[in-house]
Each structure stands twice: as C-alpha cells, then as structure tokens.
Design an enzyme around this catalytic site. Sequence first.
Site, PDB file in Angstrom:
ATOM      1  N   ARG A 152       0.808  -1.230   0.000  1.00 18.31           N
ATOM      2  CA  ARG A 152       0.000   0.000   0.000  1.00 18.31           C
ATOM      3  C   ARG A 152       0.834   1.270   0.000  1.00 18.31           C
ATOM      4  O   ARG A 152       0.383   2.321   0.423  1.00 18.31           O
ATOM      5  CB  ARG A 152      -0.988   0.023   1.161  1.00 18.31           C
ATOM      6  N   LYS A 190       2.703  11.982 -10.577  1.00 18.69           N
ATOM      7  CA  LYS A 190       1.880  11.060 -11.374  1.00 18.69           C
ATOM      8  C   LYS A 190       2.704   9.827 -11.696  1.00 18.69           C
ATOM      9  O   LYS A 190       3.800   9.932 -12.242  1.00 18.69           O
ATOM     10  CB  LYS A 190       1.449  11.717 -12.688  1.00 18.69           C
ATOM     11  N   GLU A 241       9.234  19.779 -24.379  1.00 19.07           N
ATOM     12  CA  GLU A 241       8.544  20.098 -23.111  1.00 19.07           C
ATOM     13  C   GLU A 241       9.115  21.388 -22.502  1.00 19.07           C
ATOM     14  O   GLU A 241       8.397  22.154 -21.860  1.00 19.07           O
ATOM     15  CB  GLU A 241       8.654  18.950 -22.100  1.00 19.07           C
ATOM     16  N   LYS A 258       6.798  23.863 -12.968  1.00 21.56           N
ATOM     17  CA  LYS A 258       5.904  22.717 -12.757  1.00 21.56           C
ATOM     18  C   LYS A 258       5.579  22.558 -11.272  1.00 21.56           C
ATOM     19  O   LYS A 258       4.433  22.283 -10.910  1.00 21.56           O
ATOM     20  CB  LYS A 258       6.498  21.423 -13.330  1.00 21.56           C
ATOM     21  N   GLU A 298      -4.870  17.677 -10.456  1.00 20.67           N
ATOM     22  CA  GLU A 298      -5.452  18.129 -11.716  1.00 20.67           C
ATOM     23  C   GLU A 298      -6.964  18.338 -11.660  1.00 20.67           C
ATOM     24  O   GLU A 298      -7.721  17.823 -12.469  1.00 20.67           O
ATOM     25  CB  GLU A 298      -5.072  17.174 -12.874  1.00 20.67           C
ATOM     26  N   ARG A 305      -3.698  22.548 -13.201  1.00 25.28           N
ATOM     27  CA  ARG A 305      -2.630  21.662 -13.651  1.00 25.28           C
ATOM     28  C   ARG A 305      -2.781  21.278 -15.120  1.00 25.28           C
ATOM     29  O   ARG A 305      -1.804  20.947 -15.802  1.00 25.28           O
ATOM     30  CB  ARG A 305      -2.571  20.394 -12.765  1.00 25.28           C
ATOM     31  N   ASN A 357      -0.832  20.508 -20.223  1.00 25.12           N
ATOM     32  CA  ASN A 357      -1.172  19.770 -21.438  1.00 25.12           C
ATOM     33  C   ASN A 357      -1.126  20.632 -22.694  1.00 25.12           C
ATOM     34  O   ASN A 357      -1.621  20.220 -23.751  1.00 25.12           O
ATOM     35  CB  ASN A 357      -2.572  19.156 -21.306  1.00 25.12           C
ATOM     36  N   HIS A 403      -0.801  19.159 -26.135  1.00 24.29           N
ATOM     37  CA  HIS A 403      -0.904  17.709 -25.952  1.00 24.29           C
ATOM     38  C   HIS A 403      -2.191  17.104 -26.497  1.00 24.29           C
ATOM     39  O   HIS A 403      -2.261  15.895 -26.674  1.00 24.29           O
ATOM     40  CB  HIS A 403      -0.738  17.332 -24.474  1.00 24.29           C
ATOM     41  N   HIS A 428      -1.138  14.158 -28.566  1.00 24.00           N
ATOM     42  CA  HIS A 428      -1.510  12.825 -28.137  1.00 24.00           C
ATOM     43  C   HIS A 428      -2.273  12.076 -29.230  1.00 24.00           C
ATOM     44  O   HIS A 428      -2.055  10.877 -29.448  1.00 24.00           O
ATOM     45  CB  HIS A 428      -2.340  12.929 -26.848  1.00 24.00           C
ATOM     46  N   HIS A 466       7.085  11.100 -28.236  1.00 23.08           N
ATOM     47  CA  HIS A 466       6.145  11.994 -27.580  1.00 23.08           C
ATOM     48  C   HIS A 466       6.472  13.453 -27.922  1.00 23.08           C
ATOM     49  O   HIS A 466       5.590  14.231 -28.284  1.00 23.08           O
ATOM     50  CB  HIS A 466       6.212  11.760 -26.066  1.00 23.08           C
TER      51      HIS A 466
HETATM   52  N1  LIG Z   1       4.519  11.174 -14.717  1.00 23.16           N
HETATM   53  C1  LIG Z   1       4.478  12.260 -15.443  1.00 23.16           C
HETATM   54  O1  LIG Z   1       4.068  13.323 -15.010  1.00 23.16           O
HETATM   55  C2  LIG Z   1       4.950  12.187 -16.858  1.00 23.16           C
HETATM   56  C3  LIG Z   1       5.145  13.361 -17.593  1.00 23.16           C
HETATM   57  C4  LIG Z   1       5.653  13.257 -18.885  1.00 23.16           C
HETATM   58  C5  LIG Z   1       5.934  12.009 -19.419  1.00 23.16           C
HETATM   59  N2  LIG Z   1       5.726  10.883 -18.679  1.00 23.16           N
HETATM   60  C6  LIG Z   1       6.044   9.570 -19.220  1.00 23.16           C
HETATM   61  O2  LIG Z   1       7.429   9.514 -19.477  1.00 23.16           O
HETATM   62  C7  LIG Z   1       7.671   8.574 -20.520  1.00 23.16           C
HETATM   63  C8  LIG Z   1       8.650   9.174 -21.482  1.00 23.16           C
HETATM   64  O3  LIG Z   1       9.828   9.451 -20.781  1.00 23.16           O
HETATM   65  P1  LIG Z   1      11.241   9.485 -21.513  1.00 23.16           P
HETATM   66  O4  LIG Z   1      11.158  10.352 -22.695  1.00 23.16           O
HETATM   67  O5  LIG Z   1      12.244   9.789 -20.472  1.00 23.16           O
HETATM   68  O6  LIG Z   1      11.349   8.000 -22.101  1.00 23.16           O
HETATM   69  P2  LIG Z   1      12.152   6.688 -21.662  1.00 23.16           P
HETATM   70  O7  LIG Z   1      12.101   6.455 -20.226  1.00 23.16           O
HETATM   71  O8  LIG Z   1      11.632   5.634 -22.559  1.00 23.16           O
HETATM   72  O9  LIG Z   1      13.655   7.031 -22.079  1.00 23.16           O
HETATM   73  C9  LIG Z   1      13.953   7.280 -23.436  1.00 23.16           C
HETATM   74  C10 LIG Z   1      15.149   6.448 -23.924  1.00 23.16           C
HETATM   75  O10 LIG Z   1      16.349   7.005 -23.382  1.00 23.16           O
HETATM   76  C11 LIG Z   1      17.141   5.970 -22.808  1.00 23.16           C
HETATM   77  N3  LIG Z   1      17.909   6.653 -21.758  1.00 23.16           N
HETATM   78  C12 LIG Z   1      17.484   7.093 -20.565  1.00 23.16           C
HETATM   79  N4  LIG Z   1      18.435   7.788 -19.949  1.00 23.16           N
HETATM   80  C13 LIG Z   1      19.507   7.794 -20.754  1.00 23.16           C
HETATM   81  C14 LIG Z   1      20.812   8.369 -20.671  1.00 23.16           C
HETATM   82  N5  LIG Z   1      21.165   9.121 -19.633  1.00 23.16           N
HETATM   83  N6  LIG Z   1      21.663   8.148 -21.699  1.00 23.16           N
HETATM   84  C15 LIG Z   1      21.287   7.430 -22.780  1.00 23.16           C
HETATM   85  N7  LIG Z   1      20.070   6.885 -22.917  1.00 23.16           N
HETATM   86  C16 LIG Z   1      19.191   7.064 -21.917  1.00 23.16           C
HETATM   87  C17 LIG Z   1      16.159   4.937 -22.373  1.00 23.16           C
HETATM   88  O11 LIG Z   1      16.768   3.665 -22.324  1.00 23.16           O
HETATM   89  C18 LIG Z   1      15.121   5.000 -23.496  1.00 23.16           C
HETATM   90  O12 LIG Z   1      15.546   4.220 -24.577  1.00 23.16           O
HETATM   91  C19 LIG Z   1       6.325   8.243 -21.113  1.00 23.16           C
HETATM   92  O13 LIG Z   1       5.950   6.963 -20.672  1.00 23.16           O
HETATM   93  C20 LIG Z   1       5.386   9.279 -20.525  1.00 23.16           C
HETATM   94  O14 LIG Z   1       4.083   8.811 -20.359  1.00 23.16           O
HETATM   95  C21 LIG Z   1       5.253  10.954 -17.427  1.00 23.16           C
HETATM   96 ZN   LIG Z   2       4.364  15.714 -22.533  1.00 20.93          ZN
END
Ligand SMILES: NC(=O)c1ccc[n+]([C@@H]2O[C@H](COP(=O)([O-])OP(=O)(O)OC[C@H]3O[C@@H](n4cnc5c(N)ncnc54)[C@H](O)[C@@H]3O)[C@@H](O)[C@H]2O)c1
Ligand SMILES: [Zn+2]
Length: 355
Positions: free
Chosen positions: A112, A134, A176, A217, A227, A231, A235, A238, A242, A255
């Site tokens: 939990r 999130k 972003e 943020k 949200e 918040r 978006n 987006h 999206h 993305h």
């Molecule tokens: N929780 C939130 O508020 C929130 C906000 C925005 C996005 N997200 C989520 O985040 C995800 C996207 O995140 P992302 O763009 O970081 O993608 P990701 O985690 O897939 O990383 C992108 C790529 O970079 C590689 N990588 C990571 N760090 C590295 C480094 N230092 N050097 C070399 N390669 C590296 C990873 O292996 C992967 O192949 C999505 O799932 C999205 O839904 C969440």
């Molecule tokens: Zn985004």
Amino acid sequence: VNSIHVSGERPYEVWLGDGALAQLERAPGRVAVVVDENVERLHGARLRAALAPHDPAWFVLPSGERHKTLDTAGALWDWLGELRLERRERVVAVGGGVTGDLAGFVASTWRRGVPFVQVPTTLLAMVDASVGGKVGVDTARGKNLVGAFWPPAQVLADTTFLATLPVRERWCGLVEVAKTALLAGDPLLSLVEAQLEALADGVAPVEEVVAACVRFKADVVQRDPTEQGERAVLNLGHTVGHALEVAGGFDRLTHGEAVAWGLRATIRLSGLSPGSREARLVARLPAVTLDGLDEGAVLDAMLSDKKSAGGKPRFVLLERAGRSRHGCHVDDDAWRSVVRELLSEGREVAPASRP
Ligand SMILES: NC(=O)c1ccc[n+]([C@@H]2O[C@H](COP(=O)([O-])OP(=O)(O)OC[C@H]3O[C@@H](n4cnc5c(N)ncnc54)[C@H](O)[C@@H]3O)[C@@H](O)[C@H]2O)c1
Ligand SMILES: [Zn+2]
C-alpha cells in the site's frame, strides 16, 4: 547542486545539478533500485559506487514504452516479494519517464505504498515526468490509463547523465521545455530562445533551464496536485500531440515529436500570427514527417482523448507567452481544419529530416 522545494501534503526536494545523486538521503533499510537497461550499461559503474552505502538491490528494466505495463509491474512486485522489501524501505527509479512512472506505480502499490526516489536520466524526465507525483502504466487501451498520485520522497536530477542522451531524446525534453517556456513567459522564454539549438547539441549548460522548468511545474502542481483545474495547462500542445501519437501507434513519433506538432496546432488555434514570438519558437522545434498517418484515425483519437469532455476535445490556448487558458472548447470545424492543415504539411516533410 541546488534544490527546489515542492510543497503539498507530502513535500519533497528536487536536487538538481552535476552530482545530485550524492544527495540520496541516508535512511535505515535497503534501497530497491529499478534501473533502465541503457542507463545501467552507460552509467552502471558510477551508479553502483554512488549507491553502495545504501545497501542496494538491483532490477534492470528493458527499455521502451512497451514495457510500461502491468506485466512488468508484476515482475517488479515478485522481485520486491523475494527481497521482502519492508514498508519503510525505498524504491529508487533510475531512468527516463518510463522507469519513473513504472517504478513509482510499483512503489505506490507495494504494501500500500513505500517511499520512492526519482533519479531522472533523460531531459524529459528531469523537466517533466519526475516532478508532480503522477505514476502509472499503460494498458492495451491506451497510455497511462492505470495509475496513482504518489509523490516521490526525493528527486535527484543529476545532469551528468545527460552526456549520453541521444539527440532525438534530447529534443523530446526540449519540446517540453519549449512548452514550459510558452506557459511561463520570461525570463525562461528568453533563455530558451537564446539557447534552443545549443541545448539540443549539448553545448549549452542545461541546469538553469531545467531549474526554471522544475520551478514552474512545482508551482503549478503544488496549487493543484490532482489536476482539478490549473494543472491542465501542462497539457499545452498535448491534445493534438496525443492524437498523433495514438494514430501513429506510438512507434512512429516520439512523444516530443508529436507534441511539437501539437504546439503548432496551439499557435493556430490560439490565433497567434506566424511572426509572433510564440510561433517563431515553435517553428524551431523538430518537424518530423507525418507521412502515412491516417486523417480519420487522428480525428477519432482527438475525440477519445482523456481530456475530452462530453465528446468534445478540450484545448489549452495561449493568449500570449505567459498567459494560457485550459479547458477551452474550440469550434469543431476550426480544430478539424487545423488538424487537416498540419497533416498535409507534415506529409510534405521528407522522412530523412529527423534530427
Ligand atoms: N509522470 C508524469 O508526469 C509524466 C510526464 C511526462 C511524461 N511521462 C512519461 O514519461 C515517458 C517518457 O519518458 P522518456 O522520454 O524519459 O522516455 P524513456 O524512459 O523511454 O527514455 C527514453 C530512452 O532514453 C534511454 N535513456 C534514458 N536515460 C539515458 C541516458 N542518460 N543516456 C542514454 N540513454 C538514456 C532509455 O533507455 C530510453 O531508450 C512516457 O511513458 C510518458 O508517459 C510521465
Ligand atoms: Zn508531454
């Protein structure tokens, strides 16, 4: 190394800069480290050295959005079971947004809820995903459909990791960043205007920009953690972004590439002129080809968006940089024609023009 405080029911610090990893709090018990496979390969030695005093156990996560599922969460729950991770012990997520969302979701549900620490290693995770609490996984029906609000105990945004980030991933973060600059206005906007391409090339220091984005943020999420209203401004770009991701099946566009097109839509829907400061910044973001994207699929995805209400998509619009409105309805004909316009422009872009 600097820190930014995020207040709320469960406040936390975001540590930021070269060496932020060393700020991991000393606490009793072990840390269950969930690390992205690429990060482990590129930074494993440094990570092991930094985390050794915290009695770590390791789980290496296969990289990619397609692993952000309940199946992988199940494997992590099994692993925590083998470890007998206790309620006061921490989960530490080291990787991009995929790792943070997934490991955070597992932490939010294990017994939990156990504390979890975000160690974002992509620019996108540093400026966006790791802050705000999130967490979640994707289902066959869509992205982030299952999840929770589970604020981290700490965020350690160690910019040393960014040295190995591929340029396409860097641009994901920068889209972003541009979004945040449009929402925040000056001084962040001027900074981004001055340095966008240099940041993509990795030749401009990133700390100040990351700090400004995190501060923005943090401000928004501490006023509206779940949200209920404000918040939603995060978006910006987006709704259309999206829809392009959904229509492309998530593997054609990153993305960031989708949101870059989404921000172009925002400029037009907001009625900002092509010569405006806002439009000129957006024009510098990558425009990858939209060739092969089905118009009907994009329009459908607009209507089934999470943010839509009563079957009508909702938009964040800009009056100008620094002044936005969320939850806006736009005339059906207006948004449809903007989407069509962008799709036809995007089809003209040659596939090779990817950054
Ligand atoms: N929780 C939130 O508020 C929130 C906000 C925005 C996005 N997200 C989520 O985040 C995800 C996207 O995140 P992302 O763009 O970081 O993608 P990701 O985690 O897939 O990383 C992108 C790529 O970079 C590689 N990588 C990571 N760090 C590295 C480094 N230092 N050097 C070399 N390669 C590296 C990873 O292996 C992967 O192949 C999505 O799932 C999205 O839904 C969440
Ligand atoms: Zn985004």
